[in-house]
Design an enzyme around this catalytic site. Structure first.
Site, PDB file in Angstrom:
ATOM      1  CE  LYS A   1      -4.157  -2.288   2.202  1.00  0.00           C
ATOM      2  NZ  LYS A   1      -5.367  -1.718   2.721  1.00  0.00           N
TER       3      LYS A   1
ATOM      4  CG  ASP B   1      -8.436   0.865   3.337  1.00  0.00           C
ATOM      5  OD1 ASP B   1      -9.019  -0.052   2.796  1.00  0.00           O
ATOM      6  OD2 ASP B   1      -7.338   0.445   3.234  1.00  0.00           O
TER       7      ASP B   1
HETATM    8  P1  NAP Z   1      -0.247  -3.697  10.361  1.00  0.00           P
HETATM    9  O1  NAP Z   1      -0.353  -2.509   9.629  1.00  0.00           O
HETATM   10  O2  NAP Z   1       0.058  -4.290   9.975  1.00  0.00           O
HETATM   11  O3  NAP Z   1      -0.781  -2.432  12.074  1.00  0.00           O
HETATM   12  C1  NAP Z   1      -1.607  -3.988  13.197  1.00  0.00           C
HETATM   13  C2  NAP Z   1      -1.569  -2.992  14.187  1.00  0.00           C
HETATM   14  O4  NAP Z   1      -1.650  -4.012  15.617  1.00  0.00           O
HETATM   15  C3  NAP Z   1      -0.532  -2.265  14.639  1.00  0.00           C
HETATM   16  O5  NAP Z   1      -1.042  -1.447  15.562  1.00  0.00           O
HETATM   17  C4  NAP Z   1       0.259  -3.199  15.929  1.00  0.00           C
HETATM   18  O6  NAP Z   1       0.655  -3.288  17.173  1.00  0.00           O
HETATM   19  C5  NAP Z   1      -1.493  -3.711  16.496  1.00  0.00           C
HETATM   20  N1  NAP Z   1      -1.364  -4.951  17.311  1.00  0.00           N
HETATM   21  C6  NAP Z   1      -0.774  -6.440  16.182  1.00  0.00           C
HETATM   22  N2  NAP Z   1      -0.654  -7.316  17.538  1.00  0.00           N
HETATM   23  C7  NAP Z   1      -1.678  -6.650  18.532  1.00  0.00           C
HETATM   24  C8  NAP Z   1      -1.468  -7.462  19.747  1.00  0.00           C
HETATM   25  N3  NAP Z   1      -1.256  -8.280  20.400  1.00  0.00           N
HETATM   26  N4  NAP Z   1      -1.811  -6.252  20.869  1.00  0.00           N
HETATM   27  C9  NAP Z   1      -1.419  -5.223  20.524  1.00  0.00           C
HETATM   28  N5  NAP Z   1      -1.645  -4.257  19.492  1.00  0.00           N
HETATM   29  C10 NAP Z   1      -1.604  -5.738  18.309  1.00  0.00           C
HETATM   30  O7  NAP Z   1      -1.814  -3.746   9.984  1.00  0.00           O
HETATM   31  P2  NAP Z   1      -3.236  -3.113   9.946  1.00  0.00           P
HETATM   32  O8  NAP Z   1      -3.103  -3.673   7.340  1.00  0.00           O
HETATM   33  O9  NAP Z   1      -3.619  -1.869  10.045  1.00  0.00           O
HETATM   34  O10 NAP Z   1      -4.209  -3.870   9.864  1.00  0.00           O
HETATM   35  C11 NAP Z   1      -5.050  -4.543  11.155  1.00  0.00           C
HETATM   36  C12 NAP Z   1      -6.036  -5.389  10.952  1.00  0.00           C
HETATM   37  O11 NAP Z   1      -7.091  -4.573  10.760  1.00  0.00           O
HETATM   38  C13 NAP Z   1      -6.752  -6.751  11.029  1.00  0.00           C
HETATM   39  O12 NAP Z   1      -6.994  -7.369  11.140  1.00  0.00           O
HETATM   40  C14 NAP Z   1      -6.942  -6.028   9.389  1.00  0.00           C
HETATM   41  O13 NAP Z   1      -7.613  -7.580   8.668  1.00  0.00           O
HETATM   42  C15 NAP Z   1      -7.854  -5.377   9.615  1.00  0.00           C
HETATM   43  N6  NAP Z   1      -7.900  -4.350   8.700  1.00  0.00           N
HETATM   44  C16 NAP Z   1      -9.769  -4.607   8.257  1.00  0.00           C
HETATM   45  C17 NAP Z   1      -9.964  -3.310   6.717  1.00  0.00           C
HETATM   46  C18 NAP Z   1     -11.561  -3.451   6.542  1.00  0.00           C
HETATM   47  O14 NAP Z   1     -11.858  -3.056   5.238  1.00  0.00           O
HETATM   48  N7  NAP Z   1     -12.725  -3.829   7.288  1.00  0.00           N
HETATM   49  C19 NAP Z   1      -9.496  -2.683   6.135  1.00  0.00           C
HETATM   50  C20 NAP Z   1      -7.929  -2.941   6.503  1.00  0.00           C
HETATM   51  C21 NAP Z   1      -7.045  -3.873   7.847  1.00  0.00           C
HETATM   52  P3  NAP Z   1       2.145  -2.685  17.029  1.00  0.00           P
HETATM   53  O15 NAP Z   1       2.209  -1.602  16.179  1.00  0.00           O
HETATM   54  O16 NAP Z   1       2.732  -1.805  18.458  1.00  0.00           O
HETATM   55  O17 NAP Z   1       2.525  -3.977  16.394  1.00  0.00           O
END
Ligand code: NAP
Length: 289
Positions: free
Chosen positions: A74, A110
């Protein structure tokens, strides 16, 4: 043209990412093309990071009409595009490309998909106090659109330096208060006491760890709107406990479908059949689990 038949004029759209096999976008978009009788097809292309430049060259060479872009491309894809929509430029990440006669423009649906999921429920971000859990890619898109729409916010992240980085970027575009804190119970208690809306953008609570939540149930109240952007499962533990507390809840499915619907509208110029896309996404999720 008979809906669903591929012809010599069929326009091609798709999604690139790595991994990509579990994406729900092909079923949503192909169902929408069929519903409107459009001569389009949508495919998933696994693209490795080191092949990204070649993939974009292929979009131009093969005259692919549009792409969705997912993890991990992205941000990295931006230098290969010709133009960025102003919101996508602020966010610094895109998930949609439109190819207009070889000119590739990047958008972030998004962010606009998240906003649309709120607006469709009559929730306006203006003047709201948001608490955002997470500071990854999704948090970035969501916090920028909330700032643009006049919400103040506190971003809490496990690694607090990431939350601080994000807050510093947003503050440049927002007259409202933007704060960053470490994600812990004390800070959650303090910030949720004053919040209107809680948004989980972390992956905690997603399959397979469906029994976990970052927010102790006793901090959830009926005054809160709780939005969990996770869509698998559709009802996370956070949402179940928020419902029990009497809060208004929103799941990640609507955001997922809206980001797709808004991309669809850019490629086809037609209003997306949202309900068709949503029911296909639900079927695909049931099949997946
Ligand atoms: P990302 O860039 O990898 O970010 C992940 C985030 O989750 C970071 O802030 C990370 O914290 C935190 N995290 C992960 N494991 C954790 C834990 N055990 N305890 C506390 N914090 C934790 O991922 P992303 O692209 O933002 O996506 C995140 C989620 O949103 C996913 O589940 C994805 O499927 C969902 N999503 C949904 C949509 C939709 O259209 N509904 C769109 C995009 C994403 P740290 O920085 O501290 O590692």
């Amino acid at each position: 043209m008979e809906a669903g038949l591929i012809s010599g004029k069929t326009k091609v759209c798709g999604i690139i990412g790595d991994p990509i096999e579990h994406t729900m976008s092909p079923v949503m978009h192909n169902a929408a093309f069929r519903k409107l009788g459009l001569d389009y097809v949508y495919l998933a292309f696994p693209v490795r990071r080191e092949e990204l430049d070649k993939a974009v060259a292929g979009v131009r060479a093969l005259n692919i009409r549009g792409l969705n872009v997912t993890i991990p491309h992205k941000v990295a894809i931006i230098p290969f595009l010709d133009k960025l929509d102003p919101l996508a430029e602020k966010i610094g990440a895109i998930n949609t490309i439109v190819n207009e006669d070889g000119v590739l423009t990047g958008y972030n649906t998004d962010a606009t998909g998240f906003l649309r999921a709120l607006l469709e429920r009559g929730i306006k971000p203006e003047g709201k106090k948001a608490v955002i859990l997470g500071a990854g890619g999704a948090a970035r898109a969501i916090s920028f659109i909330l700032a643009e729409r006049g919400a103040s916010m506190v971003i809490l992240n496990r690694h607090s330096a990431r939350a601080e980085d994000l807050a510093r970027r947003i503050v440049q575009f927002s007259p409202e208060e933007v704060k960053a804190l470490a994600l812990n119970k004390e800070n959650l208690k303090k910030t949720l006491a004053k919040a209107d809306i809680l948004i989980n953008t972390t992956s905690l609570g997603m399959v397979p760890v469906v029994d976990e939540t970052l927010v102790p149930a006793e901090l959830l109240t009926k005054r809160l709107i709780v939005f969990d952007i996770i869509y698998n499962p559709v009802k996370t533990r956070l949402l179940r406990e928020a419902e029990t507390a009497g809060a208004q809840t929103i799941n990640g499915l609507d955001m997922l479908v809206w980001q797709g619907a808004l991309a669809f509208e850019k490629w086809t110029g037609r209003k997306a059949p949202f309900e068709v896309m949503k029911s296909e996404a639900i079927k695909a999720l049931e099949h997946e689990n």
